[in-house]
Design an enzyme around this catalytic site. Structure first.
Site, PDB file in Angstrom:
ATOM      1  N   SER A 115      41.180  43.627  50.390  1.00  0.00           N
ATOM      2  CA  SER A 115      42.188  44.665  50.608  1.00  0.00           C
ATOM      3  C   SER A 115      42.202  45.069  52.092  1.00  0.00           C
ATOM      4  CB  SER A 115      41.927  45.839  49.661  1.00  0.00           C
ATOM      5  OG  SER A 115      43.072  46.627  49.509  1.00  0.00           O
ATOM      6  N   ASP A 255      48.869  41.596  41.129  1.00  0.00           N
ATOM      7  CA  ASP A 255      48.266  42.322  42.243  1.00  0.00           C
ATOM      8  C   ASP A 255      49.240  43.301  42.889  1.00  0.00           C
ATOM      9  OD1 ASP A 255      46.547  42.940  44.398  1.00  0.00           O
ATOM     10  OD2 ASP A 255      45.945  40.843  44.620  1.00  0.00           O
ATOM     11  N   HIS A 282      44.275  43.391  41.244  1.00  0.00           N
ATOM     12  CA  HIS A 282      43.681  43.546  42.579  1.00  0.00           C
ATOM     13  C   HIS A 282      42.180  43.247  42.612  1.00  0.00           C
ATOM     14  CE1 HIS A 282      44.373  44.895  46.658  1.00  0.00           C
ATOM     15  NE2 HIS A 282      43.507  45.884  46.593  1.00  0.00           N
TER      16      HIS A 282
END
Length: 313
Positions: A115, A255, A282
């Site tokens: 991320s 995601d 995610h």
């Protein structure tokens, strides 16, 4: 801090001086084994290493794994009185470089950035550090403007009334209300982690952010899709073509980092391959752990050998 069930005990934990502060780290495996260390760069910014702890399982295959908490959260120094001018991308770039040097692995390492950690790792890799053997960018947008554009698409697909509730509270400045939090959970359950219940280590990072939201709220905002902090205009797209390290790109079918936000990495990094996890959002390391470990393990094996020197046969 949580420890995921079944993980090998760390071989070392401690803190490293970073300026006048301290960076907490955890090493699983042997940094002196000759194999490049895999340094895990967590998301947020303002989260902690906890939700990525299962990557330490790779130590069972001989890979030394380094987790750390970025400044401002977890076991590292908390600085709740610091403002936006302090919490910069450069600060976290400097902290990562300090960690690599402090642990003595700057000449032989790989990065796994998840991320926000993926953008940070990409920016680091664009400087072409000599010791970087490979790069993994996991579930990471290449640009926050792209991320924000795609958030509108995902929010429009939520159950009827959900996005209206979110917008109403965002416009009123009441994002701390219970109704808003419940609407946020609808999004998170679709696009952040699809497991039920959420794993303990994943929840641990949520609790850490709640305990000290300084960094997250300053740089990101109140949640994953309402990015109003200092990162809202930041991008690494212009740096991708400078990345020389072999790169594995990971994302999930569901995601929040949609294909549109990830695609610039695939288009601009010269040596890259993209693995899509069909059953994940995610957190593929939690949602599809067996395939994740297989994909990551094969990539590490493929890039771990030091580059040949001039004249070598």
């Amino acid at each position: 801090m949580a420890t995921a069930p079944g993980l090998a005990a760390p071989s070392a934990k401690g803190t490293l001086p970073f300026g006048e502060w301290q960076t907490w780290y955890r090493v699983t495996g042997d940094l002196g084994s000759g194999r490049p260390a895999l340094v895990v760069v967590h998301g947020g910014p303002g989260s902690t290493h906890d939700y990525l702890l299962r990557i330490a399982e790779l130590a069972e295959d001989g890979w030394p794994v380094v987790h750390y908490d970025q400044l401002g959260n977890g076991g590292s120094t908390h600085l709740p009185d610091k403002g936006p001018d302090f919490w910069t991308v450069q600060l976290f770039r400097d902290e990562l470089a300090n960690l690599l040097n402090g642990l003595g692995i700057a000449e032989n390492y790989m990065l796994f950035g998840h991320s926000w950690g993926g953008l940070l790792s990409a920016r680091h890799a664009a400087e072409r550090p000599a010791g970087l053997r490979g790069l993994v960018i996991a579930n990471s947008p290449a640009s926050y403007p792209l991320w924000l554009r795609e958030m509108k698409v995902l929010r429009a697909q939520l159950p009827p009334g959900t996005d209206e509730t979110l917008r109403r509270h965002e416009e009123a400045g009441t994002t701390d209300s219970e109704e808003y939090r419940e609407a946020v959970k609808v999004f998170y359950s679709r696009h952040v982690c699809r497991l039920r219940p959420w794993p303990r280590e994943f929840m641990a990072s949520f609790y850490e952010i709640a305990n000290d939201p300084t960094v997250y709220e300053t740089m990101n905002g109140p949640n994953e899709f309402h990015v109003i902090g200092t990162l809202k205009d930041w991008s690494v797209v212009e740096y991708c073509s400078a990345i020389q390290a072999p790169t594995l790109l990971i994302s999930g079918r569901h995601d929040e980092a949609t294909p549109e936000t990830v695609r610039p990495y695939a288009e601009h990094i010269p040596d890259v391959r993209w693995e899509l996890f069909e059953e994940s959002s995610h957190q593929p390391h939690l949602e599809e752990p067996e395939r994740f470990r297989d994909v990551l393990g094969k990539f590490l094996e493929s890039v771990s050998a030091p580059p040949a020197r001039h004249g070598d046969r």
